[in-house]
Design an enzyme around this catalytic site. Structure first.
Site, PDB file in Angstrom:
ATOM      1  CE  LYS A 144     -25.907  15.187  34.502  1.00  0.00           C
ATOM      2  NZ  LYS A 144     -24.752  16.019  34.849  1.00  0.00           N
ATOM      3  CD  GLU A 191     -21.740  15.238  41.041  1.00  0.00           C
ATOM      4  OE1 GLU A 191     -21.140  16.329  41.044  1.00  0.00           O
ATOM      5  OE2 GLU A 191     -22.169  14.680  40.029  1.00  0.00           O
ATOM      6  CE  LYS A 303     -26.359  18.015  31.475  1.00  0.00           C
ATOM      7  NZ  LYS A 303     -24.969  18.474  31.207  1.00  0.00           N
ATOM      8  CB  CYS A 391     -24.517   9.117  -6.373  1.00  0.00           C
ATOM      9  SG  CYS A 391     -23.256   9.163  -5.083  1.00  0.00           S
ATOM     10  CB  CYS A 407     -25.381   5.849  -4.160  1.00  0.00           C
ATOM     11  SG  CYS A 407     -24.145   5.480  -5.438  1.00  0.00           S
TER      12      CYS A 407
END
Length: 652
Positions: A144, A191, A303, A391, A407
């Site tokens: 990359k 690139e 990555k 809750c 809830c």
């Protein structure tokens, strides 16, 4: 503090600090723990600014922090946010802005083995649907590149821009820029990069980083001595993705090697990389899987993020979400991980808390894998868990729903109501000012539904504690929200029906009119590609729940763009046809022509497959789609042919 050149990059990107003050911008850089205090609008503005600085070669935060902290926080808060589905734009460069010959998407990122394996599962599912053997799928790994994305059609050279429109920078080749390995120009993306060894020896004293140097090669009208010399000595080059060194193999071998492959595996590869790109080789599966608005589904950038730490849990804090699920958040002793000071971690659901013994005093191994709230990788010393009975927002008794505590007080729970109202305005995206702080104040004054907000006057806003100017602005934004055109699928997604994100809403409304969806049964939905039986049951139940609010809001007069393709007897000649556009189009942008085609009932794809009816070609067409169309027997028509079909009378 931002430098003069950084301020200039921000201005070139047409960005301002209107929704995010410079003080809060600096504070967020200095302390990532303040993220929870920033609104979605502030976070997106922050992402836009730091991305513009990174793309321009003047980064103010690391790439890892951009992906793993700030962008991940937006994903956690709002997985359907439009920013996540847009291609991060390159900085504005002097030159003519034009449509790219081929759309240049971002690459979906992964930081863990689980994410890679889930990606492989999706690929294998697609293969099976095409009657192909999953065992025969071939995978490719390439480095990359960490450079400046561009596209070469062999005649002109473009920046990536926003992925759809770029800037013509053909002048860079005129200056002598060469391709990697002195090869001939080939059509495709790549690139612009500079050799790492050359940068360290000749440029490090003059430029902060390689991206900063590469940006100067593109932006400067008159090259300085450094840039011209680097081009002349072929240290700065354009590297087509198609020419990258690669590894190829099956799934089992891929899973054994992808984490260990790095720059050392390509000994002669003297360019900066920030990960590896995984993709499949099979062209038919690629075409079948297609792409989202942001990335190709058949490709993944991995990555590494191996930072872990062992920390003690102080407490487990329950939080009520919009759907009523109670999310357990582990409060930790502060620890620095991947450069960030962290004090919280997600435990996903309370079944995990119960089963693994995550409670006060537990010792856990924390892993930061591209998430702002890192995950608990392992429990090293369990402790008595804390399981709430009520809750934290409304004190209603909780119930178990599979692995989740829920809830059930959907009509009266403050957290669910407030989050639902905030979600509506956030997804609609044609308004400003209705973030968490505003919604919280409205709730305190008895506002419980979105339609109630739209009927408020400036005087009523003032009576709730908003200033005169703010009250006037809020009313103006509500008027704007109703009058400004918005896609019907976005409007539907704003209601927050479970399993009906932006993509599914657009898919559903391409088959049914918005006002007809409430009469659909489960069988109607199951018949559509991508909707499973369980999903259909949840969706129909959700539609029934939002019907009263939907009717009330529709009565207020929203301006909606219809994407529905009426399946009537007298259909347009393009109705039901699948089109793919390629090349540079002259009669309008690709988006504009796509909308016109969809309005006639056509489907528009991004790649040629056996299901494609027409390949519409413009100028400067690449060979790949033409070859694919020829091999699959797809009819190739010119842009003029398409326009004639578009204007044809309906068929009988």
């Amino acid at each position: 503090m931002l430098t003069a050149s950084q301020h200039q990059l921000i201005q070139q990107a047409n960005l301002t600090f209107d929704q995010l003050s410079t003080e809060r911008f600096y504070s967020l850089i200095d302390s990532q723990q303040l993220l929870s205090a920033y609104s979605d609008a502030e976070l997106v503005k922050f992402l836009q600014i730091v991305n513009a600085l990174y793309r321009g070669g003047e980064p103010i935060i690391s790439d890892a922090d951009y992906d793993g902290v700030y962008l991940a926080e937006l994903k956690r808060r709002n997985p359907e946010h439009e920013y996540l589905f847009s291609v991060e734009p390159e900085p504005l460069i002097a030159g003519k802005t034009v449509d790219l010959p081929q759309r240049m998407l971002s690459t979906e990122k992964a930081y863990s083995r689980d994410e890679v394996e889930r990606w492989i599962e999706r690929i294998e599912k697609a293969a099976i649907e095409l009657n192909k053997s999953a065992d025969e799928i071939r995978y490719r790994i390439t480095p990359k590149l960490d450079g400046f994305a561009a596209y070469d059609d062999t005649q002109r050279f473009y920046t990536r821009g926003d992925g759809r429109k770029g800037t013509d920078i053909s002048r860079v080749f005129a200056r002598g820029l060469q391709l990697a390995n002195q090869q001939q120009r080939i059509a495709g993306p790549g690139e612009i990069v500079v050799k790492r060894s050359y940068f360290n020896q000749h440029l490090a004293d003059s430029f902060d980083n390689p991206r900063n140097f590469v940006a100067s090669v593109i932006k400067e009208k008159d090259l300085d001595t450094h840039a011209q010399l680097a081009i002349t000595e072929q240290a700065a080059i354009f590297y087509p993705f198609a020419s990258l060194p690669s590894w190829e193999g099956d799934k089992q071998t891929l899973l054994q090697v992808y984490e260990s492959i790095d720059i050392n595996d390509w000994a002669d590869f003297d360019y900066d990389i920030d990960g590896v790109v995984l993709e499949i080789v099979d062209a038919e599966i690629k075409a079948y899987m297609g792409a989202t608005r942001h990335h190709h589904r058949w490709q993944l950038a991995y990555k590494k993020n191996l930072d872990t730490a062992e920390v003690v849990v102080f407490a487990i804090t329950p939080q009520t979400s919009r759907s009523g699920r109670i999310t357990p958040v582990a409060e930790l002793e502060p620890v620095r991980l991947s450069g960030a000071l962290l004090s919280r971690a997600t435990a996903h659901h309370y079944r995990m808390v119960l089963d693994k013994g995550i409670g006060p005093g537990a010792l856990i191994r924390l892993a930061r894998s591209g998430e702002v709230i890192p995950k608990i990788e392992a429990v090293l010393r369990p402790a008595e868990p804390q399981i709430p009975n009520h809750c934290p927002s409304c004190a209603h008794e909780l119930v178990w729903d599979s692995d989740y505590l829920l809830c059930p007080n959907t009509l009266s729970c403050p957290a669910q109501i407030s989050n639902t109202m905030e979600h509506f305005f956030r997804i609609l995206k044609n308004n400003d000012g209705f973030g968490a702080a505003t919604i919280k104040k409205l709730y305190e004054y008895g506002i419980r539904r979105v339609d109630e907000i739209y009927q408020l006057t400036a005087e009523q806003f003032e009576s709730m504690g908003f200033g005169p100017k703010q009250s006037s602005n809020l009313v103006e934004q509500l008027v704007r929200s109703r009058s400004e055109s918005v896609e019907d699928w976005r409007f539907l997604a704003a209601f927050g029906v479970f399993r009906m994100g932006l993509g599914n809403c657009e898919k559903l409304l391409s088959h049914y009119a918005l006002t007809d969806i409430f009469s659909l049964n489960e069988a109607d939905i199951i018949r559509l590609e991508g909707f499973a039986e369980k999903t259909a049951a949840v969706i129909t139940e959700g539609f029934a729940a939002i019907k009263p609010l939907f009717d009330s809001l529709m009565a207020l007069g929203f301006t909606l763009q219809s994407t529905q393709n009426l399946r009537i007897e007298n259909a347009h000649v393009l109705a039901g046809k699948t089109l793919v556009f390629t090349g540079t189009l002259q009669s309008g942008t690709r988006d504009e022509l796509t909308k016109q085609a969809k309005a006639c009932g056509a489907k528009v794809g991004s790649s040629v497959s056996a299901k494609t009816d027409y390949l519409v070609i413009g100028e400067n067409v690449g060979a790949n789609k033409l070859q694919a169309a020829t091999e699959k027997g797809v009819q190739i028509i010119s842009e003029q042919d398409f326009l004639q079909l578009l204007s044809s009378e309906i068929s009988h």
